[in-house]
Design a protein around this motif. Sequence first.
Motif, mmCIF file in Angstrom:
data_model
loop_
_atom_site.group_PDB
_atom_site.id
_atom_site.type_symbol
_atom_site.label_atom_id
_atom_site.label_comp_id
_atom_site.label_asym_id
_atom_site.label_seq_id
_atom_site.Cartn_x
_atom_site.Cartn_y
_atom_site.Cartn_z
ATOM 1 N N THR A 1 0.838 -1.189 0.000
ATOM 2 C CA THR A 1 0.000 0.000 0.000
ATOM 3 C C THR A 1 0.874 1.240 0.000
ATOM 4 O O THR A 1 1.825 1.339 0.770
ATOM 5 C CB THR A 1 -0.916 0.017 1.240
ATOM 6 N N GLU A 2 0.558 2.199 -0.872
ATOM 7 C CA GLU A 2 1.335 3.430 -0.952
ATOM 8 C C GLU A 2 0.836 4.425 0.087
ATOM 9 O O GLU A 2 -0.013 5.255 -0.182
ATOM 10 C CB GLU A 2 1.234 4.048 -2.348
ATOM 11 N N ASP A 3 1.362 4.308 1.295
ATOM 12 C CA ASP A 3 1.116 5.332 2.302
ATOM 13 C C ASP A 3 2.382 6.179 2.393
ATOM 14 O O ASP A 3 3.400 5.876 1.769
ATOM 15 C CB ASP A 3 0.714 4.734 3.649
ATOM 16 N N SER A 4 2.337 7.250 3.155
ATOM 17 C CA SER A 4 3.485 8.157 3.222
ATOM 18 C C SER A 4 4.729 7.459 3.748
ATOM 19 O O SER A 4 5.833 7.665 3.233
ATOM 20 C CB SER A 4 3.162 9.361 4.112
ATOM 21 N N THR B 1 10.153 2.907 3.255
ATOM 22 C CA THR B 1 10.288 1.461 3.062
ATOM 23 C C THR B 1 10.259 1.036 1.602
ATOM 24 O O THR B 1 10.597 -0.106 1.293
ATOM 25 C CB THR B 1 9.208 0.685 3.849
ATOM 26 N N CYS B 2 9.886 1.919 0.696
ATOM 27 C CA CYS B 2 9.913 1.623 -0.736
ATOM 28 C C CYS B 2 11.363 1.383 -1.165
ATOM 29 O O CYS B 2 12.276 2.068 -0.689
ATOM 30 C CB CYS B 2 9.324 2.804 -1.504
ATOM 31 N N GLN C 1 14.636 3.680 -0.209
ATOM 32 C CA GLN C 1 15.762 3.135 0.549
ATOM 33 C C GLN C 1 17.076 3.299 -0.205
ATOM 34 O O GLN C 1 18.107 3.585 0.391
ATOM 35 C CB GLN C 1 15.506 1.680 0.915
ATOM 36 N N GLN C 2 17.031 3.171 -1.520
ATOM 37 C CA GLN C 2 18.240 3.385 -2.319
ATOM 38 C C GLN C 2 18.672 4.849 -2.244
ATOM 39 O O GLN C 2 19.867 5.144 -2.130
ATOM 40 C CB GLN C 2 18.008 2.973 -3.781
ATOM 41 N N GLY D 1 19.164 3.914 8.695
ATOM 42 C CA GLY D 1 18.462 3.674 9.948
ATOM 43 C C GLY D 1 17.568 2.475 9.784
ATOM 44 O O GLY D 1 17.465 1.890 8.705
ATOM 45 N N ASN D 2 16.908 2.116 10.841
ATOM 46 C CA ASN D 2 15.968 1.012 10.793
ATOM 47 C C ASN D 2 14.630 1.566 10.310
ATOM 48 O O ASN D 2 13.889 2.174 11.065
ATOM 49 C CB ASN D 2 15.832 0.365 12.167
ATOM 50 N N PHE D 3 14.325 1.381 9.037
ATOM 51 C CA PHE D 3 13.116 1.929 8.443
ATOM 52 C C PHE D 3 11.881 1.080 8.741
ATOM 53 O O PHE D 3 10.834 1.289 8.154
ATOM 54 C CB PHE D 3 13.294 2.100 6.940
#
Length: 105
Positions: A48-51, A57-58, A62-63, A72-74
Motif C-alpha cells: 500500500t502506498e502510504d506516506s 520502506t519503498c 531506501q536506495q 536507519g531502521n526503516f
Amino acid sequence: MENKCTLKLKVFLWLLLMDRLNSKDLLQRKHFNTQGNDRCVTCNSLTTEDSFHLFFTCSFAQQCWHNIGINGNFHTTFMDMIIEAKENFQFPFFMETFAICCWNI
C-alpha cells in the motif's frame, strides 16, 4: 541547534509527520479516484502506498537514503527511525539533508 530549512520544507516535513501528504492511501480514504488500487507504483510491489512506505520502506526510497549516507531502521516508528538515523549520520546538518531528501523523493 536550529534547523536552516526553508518554511516550505518545514511545512512539508510536518505534513509527512502528520500523515497528510497525498499518497494513494490517503486519497482513497478521502474517496478520490486512484485508478482502482492503492499499490505503490514506484517499486511495483503489492504494498500500500502510504506516506511511510513512499518515503522510507519503498525500495526506491531506501536506495536514495543509502546513496546520501542516511541509514536507519526503516521498520520502526517514524520518530525512532529519525533518532537512529541522526545518531548514525556523520555530519552536523542531518535535518537539512533529511528534509531535502524527503522533498526530492
